[in-house]
Every structure is written in structure tokens, then in C-alpha cells.
Design an enzyme around this catalytic site. Structure first.
Site, PDB file in Angstrom:
ATOM      1  N   GLU A 162       4.496   7.245   2.653  1.00 22.59           N
ATOM      2  CA  GLU A 162       5.331   6.056   2.855  1.00 22.59           C
ATOM      3  C   GLU A 162       4.827   4.939   1.974  1.00 22.59           C
ATOM      4  O   GLU A 162       3.714   5.001   1.433  1.00 22.59           O
ATOM      5  CB  GLU A 162       5.296   5.602   4.319  1.00 22.59           C
ATOM      6  CG  GLU A 162       3.920   5.147   4.757  1.00 22.59           C
ATOM      7  CD  GLU A 162       3.930   4.096   5.861  1.00 22.59           C
ATOM      8  OE1 GLU A 162       4.978   3.488   6.131  1.00 22.59           O
ATOM      9  OE2 GLU A 162       2.853   3.853   6.440  1.00 22.59           O
ATOM     10  N   ARG A 173       0.859  -1.196   0.000  1.00 27.14           N
ATOM     11  CA  ARG A 173       0.000   0.000   0.000  1.00 27.14           C
ATOM     12  C   ARG A 173       0.883   1.230   0.000  1.00 27.14           C
ATOM     13  O   ARG A 173       1.720   1.405   0.878  1.00 27.14           O
ATOM     14  CB  ARG A 173      -0.930   0.034   1.212  1.00 27.14           C
ATOM     15  CG  ARG A 173      -2.119   1.000   1.012  1.00 27.14           C
ATOM     16  CD  ARG A 173      -2.951   1.174   2.276  1.00 27.14           C
ATOM     17  NE  ARG A 173      -2.194   1.910   3.271  1.00 27.14           N
ATOM     18  CZ  ARG A 173      -2.186   1.627   4.576  1.00 27.14           C
ATOM     19  NH1 ARG A 173      -2.880   0.633   5.056  1.00 27.14           N
ATOM     20  NH2 ARG A 173      -1.462   2.342   5.399  1.00 27.14           N
ATOM     21  N   LYS A 225      11.434  10.237  11.413  1.00 29.44           N
ATOM     22  CA  LYS A 225      10.881   8.871  11.439  1.00 29.44           C
ATOM     23  C   LYS A 225      11.938   7.817  11.731  1.00 29.44           C
ATOM     24  O   LYS A 225      12.979   7.789  11.070  1.00 29.44           O
ATOM     25  CB  LYS A 225      10.243   8.528  10.077  1.00 29.44           C
ATOM     26  CG  LYS A 225       9.112   9.432   9.668  1.00 29.44           C
ATOM     27  CD  LYS A 225       8.428   8.893   8.411  1.00 29.44           C
ATOM     28  CE  LYS A 225       7.357   9.849   7.936  1.00 29.44           C
ATOM     29  NZ  LYS A 225       6.643   9.313   6.759  1.00 29.44           N
ATOM     30  N   LYS A 285      11.615   3.115   5.924  1.00 32.24           N
ATOM     31  CA  LYS A 285      11.655   4.536   5.562  1.00 32.24           C
ATOM     32  C   LYS A 285      13.046   4.917   5.050  1.00 32.24           C
ATOM     33  O   LYS A 285      13.190   5.852   4.259  1.00 32.24           O
ATOM     34  CB  LYS A 285      11.278   5.397   6.760  1.00 32.24           C
ATOM     35  CG  LYS A 285       9.775   5.607   6.906  1.00 32.24           C
ATOM     36  CD  LYS A 285       9.120   4.686   7.855  1.00 32.24           C
ATOM     37  CE  LYS A 285       7.621   4.852   7.910  1.00 32.24           C
ATOM     38  NZ  LYS A 285       6.962   3.718   8.550  1.00 32.24           N
ATOM     39  N   ARG A 334      -8.058   7.528   4.531  1.00 34.75           N
ATOM     40  CA  ARG A 334      -8.095   7.700   5.988  1.00 34.75           C
ATOM     41  C   ARG A 334      -8.072   9.177   6.282  1.00 34.75           C
ATOM     42  O   ARG A 334      -7.332   9.940   5.650  1.00 34.75           O
ATOM     43  CB  ARG A 334      -6.855   7.069   6.626  1.00 34.75           C
ATOM     44  CG  ARG A 334      -7.071   5.656   7.069  1.00 34.75           C
ATOM     45  CD  ARG A 334      -5.801   5.087   7.622  1.00 34.75           C
ATOM     46  NE  ARG A 334      -4.663   5.381   6.766  1.00 34.75           N
ATOM     47  CZ  ARG A 334      -3.410   5.104   7.076  1.00 34.75           C
ATOM     48  NH1 ARG A 334      -3.115   4.562   8.224  1.00 34.75           N
ATOM     49  NH2 ARG A 334      -2.431   5.390   6.237  1.00 34.75           N
ATOM     50  N   ASN A 358       4.158   0.814   2.185  1.00 37.43           N
ATOM     51  CA  ASN A 358       4.071  -0.320   3.119  1.00 37.43           C
ATOM     52  C   ASN A 358       4.251  -1.637   2.380  1.00 37.43           C
ATOM     53  O   ASN A 358       3.556  -1.900   1.400  1.00 37.43           O
ATOM     54  CB  ASN A 358       2.707  -0.322   3.805  1.00 37.43           C
ATOM     55  CG  ASN A 358       2.537   0.889   4.702  1.00 37.43           C
ATOM     56  OD1 ASN A 358       3.170   0.984   5.754  1.00 37.43           O
ATOM     57  ND2 ASN A 358       1.714   1.827   4.279  1.00 37.43           N
ATOM     58  N   SER A 414      -2.812  -2.757   6.010  1.00 36.12           N
ATOM     59  CA  SER A 414      -4.146  -3.097   6.509  1.00 36.12           C
ATOM     60  C   SER A 414      -5.240  -2.215   5.906  1.00 36.12           C
ATOM     61  O   SER A 414      -4.980  -1.335   5.085  1.00 36.12           O
ATOM     62  CB  SER A 414      -4.157  -3.006   8.025  1.00 36.12           C
ATOM     63  OG  SER A 414      -3.725  -1.736   8.424  1.00 36.12           O
ATOM     64  N   GLU A 425       6.876   0.486  11.842  1.00 36.53           N
ATOM     65  CA  GLU A 425       5.578   0.440  11.170  1.00 36.53           C
ATOM     66  C   GLU A 425       4.469   0.448  12.201  1.00 36.53           C
ATOM     67  O   GLU A 425       4.688   0.137  13.363  1.00 36.53           O
ATOM     68  CB  GLU A 425       5.468  -0.852  10.349  1.00 36.53           C
ATOM     69  CG  GLU A 425       6.384  -0.903   9.160  1.00 36.53           C
ATOM     70  CD  GLU A 425       6.201   0.258   8.225  1.00 36.53           C
ATOM     71  OE1 GLU A 425       5.061   0.669   8.000  1.00 36.53           O
ATOM     72  OE2 GLU A 425       7.210   0.781   7.732  1.00 36.53           O
ATOM     73  N   GLY A 426       3.269   0.774  11.735  1.00 37.71           N
ATOM     74  CA  GLY A 426       2.093   0.581  12.581  1.00 37.71           C
ATOM     75  C   GLY A 426       1.616   1.816  13.300  1.00 37.71           C
ATOM     76  O   GLY A 426       0.676   1.757  14.083  1.00 37.71           O
TER      77      GLY A 426
HETATM   78  P1  ADP Z   1       3.672   4.301   9.793  1.00 35.11           P
HETATM   79  O1  ADP Z   1       4.450   3.295   9.032  1.00 35.11           O
HETATM   80  O2  ADP Z   1       3.845   4.169  11.254  1.00 35.11           O
HETATM   81  O3  ADP Z   1       2.229   4.367   9.358  1.00 35.11           O
HETATM   82  P2  ADP Z   1       3.944   6.881   8.443  1.00 35.11           P
HETATM   83  O4  ADP Z   1       5.164   7.309   7.725  1.00 35.11           O
HETATM   84  O5  ADP Z   1       2.794   6.523   7.606  1.00 35.11           O
HETATM   85  O6  ADP Z   1       4.346   5.711   9.445  1.00 35.11           O
HETATM   86  O7  ADP Z   1       3.522   8.038   9.434  1.00 35.11           O
HETATM   87  C1  ADP Z   1       2.363   7.957  10.251  1.00 35.11           C
HETATM   88  C2  ADP Z   1       1.455   9.140  10.003  1.00 35.11           C
HETATM   89  O8  ADP Z   1       2.168  10.361  10.178  1.00 35.11           O
HETATM   90  C3  ADP Z   1       0.885   9.232   8.598  1.00 35.11           C
HETATM   91  O9  ADP Z   1      -0.276   8.453   8.460  1.00 35.11           O
HETATM   92  C4  ADP Z   1       0.602  10.724   8.466  1.00 35.11           C
HETATM   93  O10 ADP Z   1      -0.640  11.048   9.085  1.00 35.11           O
HETATM   94  C5  ADP Z   1       1.729  11.342   9.262  1.00 35.11           C
HETATM   95  N1  ADP Z   1       2.850  11.686   8.358  1.00 35.11           N
HETATM   96  C6  ADP Z   1       3.917  10.923   8.073  1.00 35.11           C
HETATM   97  N2  ADP Z   1       4.736  11.527   7.190  1.00 35.11           N
HETATM   98  C7  ADP Z   1       4.178  12.717   6.895  1.00 35.11           C
HETATM   99  C8  ADP Z   1       4.537  13.825   6.051  1.00 35.11           C
HETATM  100  N3  ADP Z   1       5.662  13.822   5.329  1.00 35.11           N
HETATM  101  N4  ADP Z   1       3.704  14.886   6.008  1.00 35.11           N
HETATM  102  C9  ADP Z   1       2.566  14.912   6.736  1.00 35.11           C
HETATM  103  N5  ADP Z   1       2.183  13.912   7.553  1.00 35.11           N
HETATM  104  C10 ADP Z   1       2.965  12.822   7.645  1.00 35.11           C
HETATM  105 MG    MG Z   2       3.789   2.067   7.450  1.00 36.64          MG
HETATM  106 MG    MG Z   3       1.527   4.921   7.536  1.00 38.62          MG
END
Ligand code: ADP
Ligand code: MG
Ligand code: MG
Length: 509
Positions: free
Chosen positions: A153, A131, A399, A336, A485, A155, A160, A403-404
Site C-alpha cells: 500500500e 511511505r 480491504k 486503497k 517491519r 500511505n 509512522s 488506515e492504521g
Molecule cells: P493499513 O493501511 O491498515 O496498514 P495494509 O494494506 O498495509 O493496511 O494492510 C495491513 C497489513 O496486511 C500489511 O502490513 C500486511 O502485513 C498485510 N497485507 C496487506 N496487503 C497484503 C498483500 N497483498 N499481501 C500480503 N500481505 C498483505
Molecule cells: Mg496504511
Molecule cells: Mg499498512
């Protein structure tokens, strides 16, 4: 632009309208499994079957059609890209070496790969249920300002919400056909462009393709698919939708749910050169299945490996002949850090895996945003400076390789957080520019209560890919539906299960 953006949308609701809509949504969500398990409650009847509605928006959120199309169009190229990265052991090794000093989990995963490599992998096929997540970026430097999907990101493990996202599209379509036209400020269904969303079928098709490609059991056992789960999983109905869909294949495919903590207890590896993975039904140990596909909805974070048994279980699965979704290498490709290296500004790294000759690949290149290493390279040192400056840090998210949800550090919290981490471990983080989507309003229904106001939407596009790890040849490569979402605009994180975000669907504008 459609009339959605010119009129008042979502429309204001009278109190009776609100009450009616809430009742309708509660019934629809329960009747159609748009549900999650409630948090454990010591006062609840332990024998009761409990499910509650997943948090959802009352209306589909307006979402720019160009960005939605961009996400869909690039997905097969993204599948290809991540299959190629998974096959590039040297690239992954370099990434692991950058982060493992500060990140034991990534180091341990790499060790699993090394151990299996020494013995020799016996299953060349690799399955990805991916995803790719995006937010809308408004580029105000161009005239007129343009909208672009920028990747948050990618996945590669336990992606999920496929099951629930299809149901959410279904809910909003249902409301568009029944309830919205009856509102005082009615929205007729023709005004809403709600694209079809067949995520459950799409993801199931990936698992079914892998099951078929595995071939018959040479040992004469019936075959099965195993869903590897976490203890106390609350997002179980999302997984069930997929499970029931996989089963729908003709002939039917048996699917069993196996907690990660019980892998060593209920599975064994055949004493053959192929090392087939055998699953004994706990309730009837005489029934033995050969596991064709093992789909991980667990194992993506350190919490699943509380002791050496967890790592032993992961090694056991990885050295088996079952097609893993994903392999350890594919899981590592989804870090990441890999995303950051792929986003190297001149895109020379990306060019190794994907040529930019096709329109889809060109669009893929455009989804990258600025991500910096936190190492001691020149750009890493520059990023460190930004991250330590409280004013500069406001534009970034830091970051770790996790994950999660719930693991990132945002904006002004970054400088003080970094001071708690030994400097020699900063390289295990990446610094990413925050994407700030144009404002959208909507109302979220969560635990029976409404939260109205500004929201931020994150689009996820699913992809399925089955490839040969030796030859690189893809046997199946598809785009598999989408997820929207949405979270309140005051919240940094967007996790639905974690309680920050909610399920939504797109109304294209
Ligand atoms: P995870 O793998 O834990 O889901 P993410 O990289 O998706 O990690 O980060 C979790 C959440 O943080 C994302 O769903 C988003 O809401 C926010 N986020 C992450 N990166 C960004 C970004 N570059 N700009 C804005 N929001 C972000
Ligand atoms: Mg993720
Ligand atoms: Mg995410």
C-alpha cells in the site's frame, strides 16, 4: 548472494548468550528511545514516566538487495505520482463516488474538500510525508526465479515509525559492532551489509522545507509547526524523535503537540483573506503563534471523529492557510481504491500521471501487483466470484478504505464476511492478491520474551514532497529512509503498535 544466505543465519544462541543479548537490547532501546508507551494499567503509579522497549528482532533480517534498491529508486517517482493524483480532483471525485455509499468516512472527507473549495483555498502548497510499503515477491515463472518488490500500500497520512526505524538501524549496527562478533557462532560486522538509515532527518527536512516555504508571518506572530496527535497515543516516542529533529533547524523551529480533540479550543482562524491559523499556548494564552505547518498523526480514521466537533475541527484546519501534511485531497489520494485504479492491468491510468520513459518510472510500474475492484464492472464481477469462492479466496486479502491496521479481511474469512455486507456496498472494498515472500527466520524480542521462527518482512520507504497544488511544481522531492517491519509468519497483520509486528532492519543479501 553473500555468506549470510549460505551459512546459518541468524546463528543459534546459547542460553547465556540469549540472556546477555536481551539485557543489552533492553538497555540500548531505553537509552536511545526505541520505545513505546505501555498499555494503560490502572495499577501503575499515575505520576510515573513509563516507556517500554519496542518489540525488535535480535538480528537484522536478510533482505534482497535488488528489492531494497527498487524501493529506494522509485520513491521520488511515487512522490510525484501521488502529488499528481492529489491535484486531479476529478479522479478523486470518481473514486469517492465509487465507495461513499458504503463508506461514510470517505464521503465526509470529500465534503470537507467541497466546502473549502467553495470558499476558495488560500494555501497552494501541500506537504506529503509518504511511505510506500512492499513485500518481496518471488517470480518462479522466470528462470532463474526473480525477486521483485511488490507494493502492499501507499500511505499519505500519518506514515509512522520513521523515528523508531532509524533507531532500529542504529541498534542493529551497534550490536554488529559489539555483540555479534562475540557470539560462539560469531558474525563479524563485515558480513552484514547494513545500509545507512536517516529517516528522522529525512522526514524533518520535509517539514522544515514547508516551514521555510510558508514565509514570515504577515501578522507579526512567531511561527510554529503543530503535530496533531491522538489521545492516548502509545507510539509517542516515534513522534518525539521527529519533533526534536525539526526543532534542530537553524534558527530553531518551535513544535507543539496538539490533540486533535482540542483543535477548536486552542486554535483560531485570523479574520483576514488568508485565514492564517493561530495557536494560543494553553499554558500562556497571551503567546500566539502562526501555524506554518500542521502535521497530522491523527484524523486518518473514523475514531478521531466521534461527533460533529471532529469534522468541524478538520474543516477548520483545511480552510486555514497552514500547510497541511496532508491535505484532505492527499489523504483521499492514499486510499486503497486509488491504488487499485492505478493498478488497472493495462496501466493506462498510471500512464496519465507518470510516463515510463525513465528507468525509475519503469521500476515503479513493476511494483504493482494484482488488485481488483469489487464493483459491478466486468472485472469487479469476476473479483466478486473469486472472493465468494472459499478456495479461490485463499489467495486474496479484502480491504476497506481504512488506515492504521486491523481492518482487512483475509483468505477464507472473505466469503462469510461479504455476506454480512449489503451487496450494494461491496464496491467500497478492493480485492488484492496476497504477496507471499520467501521464508526468512529470525527471533523477535517482545515484552522481554523471545519468539523464534519463520517471519515475514515488510519494507517501507519514506518520501517527502512539497508541491504547489495549482502549478504542480515540486519544491522538494526526496527519498527519506526506510522501515523494516517483521511479523511472525502465522500472523496476517503487521502493525507494530497494534502488537502484531516488530521493528527490524535490513541486512542486504
Ligand atoms: P493499513 O493501511 O491498515 O496498514 P495494509 O494494506 O498495509 O493496511 O494492510 C495491513 C497489513 O496486511 C500489511 O502490513 C500486511 O502485513 C498485510 N497485507 C496487506 N496487503 C497484503 C498483500 N497483498 N499481501 C500480503 N500481505 C498483505
Ligand atoms: Mg496504511
Ligand atoms: Mg499498512
Amino acid at each position: 548472494m553473500s555468506s549470510l544466505t549460505s551459512g546459518v543465519y541468524p546463528p543459534p544462541l546459547s542460553s547465556p548468550e540469549q540472556t546477555h543479548l536481551i539485557t543489552t537490547i533492553k538497555d540500548w532501546t531505553i537509552a536511545n528511545g526505541l520505545t513505546i508507551r505501555p498499555p494503560p494499567n490502572p495499577k501503575a503509579d499515575p505520576n510515573a514516566v513509563t516507556a517500554v522497549s519496542a518489540p525488535v528482532t535480535l538480528f537484522p533480517s536478510p533482505f534482497p538487495r535488488v528489492c531494497f534498491e527498487q524501493g529506494r529508486v522509485v520513491q521520488q517517482s511515487y512522490n510525484e505520482l501521488y502529488a499528481a493524483v492529489s491535484r486531479d480532483e476529478k479522479f478523486i471525485e470518481d473514486m469517492v463516488n465509487e465507495v461513499k455509499d458504503g463508506d461514510d468516512f470517505i464521503g465526509q472527507l470529500w465534503n470537507i474538500h467541497l466546502k473549502v473549495k467553495e470558499e476558495g483555498y488560500t494555501q497552494p502548497l501541500s506537504l506529503g510525508l509518504f511511505r510506500s510499503d512492499y513485500m518481496v515477491h518471488q517470480d518462479c515463472t522466470s528462470e532463474p526465479p526473480t525477486l521483485q518488490a511488490k507494493q502492499v500500500e501507499f500511505n499519505t497520512i500519518a506514515s509512522s515509525f520513521g523515528g523508531l526505524s532509524q533507531q532500529t538501524s542504529g541498534l542493529h549496527k551497534f550490536l554488529a559492532n559489539t555483540e555479534y562478533p562475540l557470539l560462539e557462532k560469531n558474525i563479524s560486522s563485515i558480513l552484514l551489509d547494513l545500509p545507512e538509515n536517516k529517516t528522522t532527518q529525512g522526514l524533518a527536512a520535509g517539514i522544515q522545507a514547508a516551514y521555510t516555504a510558508y514565509g514570515d508571518s504577515e501578522l507579526g506572530h512567531p511561527r510554529c509547526v503543530v503535530f496533531l496527535t491522538q489521545d492516548g497515543e502509545r507510539n509517542v516516542f516515534d513522534q518525539r524523535h521527529l519533533e526534536y529533529q525539526v526543532l534542530q533547524a537553524k534558527p530553531a523551529i518551535p513544535v507543539f503537540r496538539l490533540p486533535f480533540s482540542e483543535v477548536l479550543q486552542h486554535t483560531s482562524i485570523a479574520d483576514t483573506p488568508k485565514r492564517q491559523l493561530l495557536y494560543k499556548l494553553p499554558r500562556n494564552p497571551d503567546k500566539v503563534y502562526e501555524v506554518a505547518v500542521i502535521y497530522l498523526r491523527a484524523g486518518y480514521g473514523p475514531g478521531d471523529y466521534p461527533d460533529s466537533k471532529g469534522w468541524e475541527a478538520r474543516l477548520h484546519l483545511e480552510r486555514s492557510h497552514a500547510i497541511r501534511c496532508p491535505t484532505v485531497l492527499t489523504q483521499l489520494a492514499g486510499t486503497k481504491k486509488v491504488q487499485q485504479v492505478l493498478a488497472t492491468p493495462d496501466l493506462s491510468v498510471l500512464a496519465k500521471y507518470i510516463n515510463n520513459k525513465t528507468p525509475a518510472a519503469q521500476e515503479l510500474w513493476k511494483t504493482f501487483t494484482n488488485i481488483y475492484p469489487m464493483d459491478t464492472s466486468p472485472s469487479g464481477l469476476e473479483a466478486r466470484k473469486k472472493a465468494l469462492d472459499p478456495q479461490e479466496a485463499e489467495k486474496y486479502v479484502l480491504k476497506p478504505q481504512r488506515e492504521g491496521g486491523g481492518n482487512n479481511i483475509y483468505r477464507g474469512s472473505i466469503p462469510s464476511f461479504l455476506k454480512t455486507v449489503p451487496e450494494e456496498h461491496w464496491g467500497s472494498y478492493i480485492l488484492m492478491e496476497l504477496i507471499t515472500p520467501p521464508p526468512v527466520t529470525n527471533t523477535i524480542l517482545r515484552n522481554g520474551a523471545l519468539e523464534a521462527g519463520g517471519v515475514i518482512c515488510e519494507l517501507g520507504v519514506y518520501g517527502t514532497c512539497l508541491w504547489d497544488q495549482n502549478s504542480g511544481k515540486a519544491k522538494h522531492n526526496e527519498q527519506a529512509g526506510y522501515l523494516l517491519r517483521t511479523k511472525g509468519d502465522k500472523s496476517e497483520e503487521g502493525g507494530v503498535a497494534a502488537g502484531y509486528g516488530c521493528m527490524d532492519s535490513v541486512a542486504l543479501v
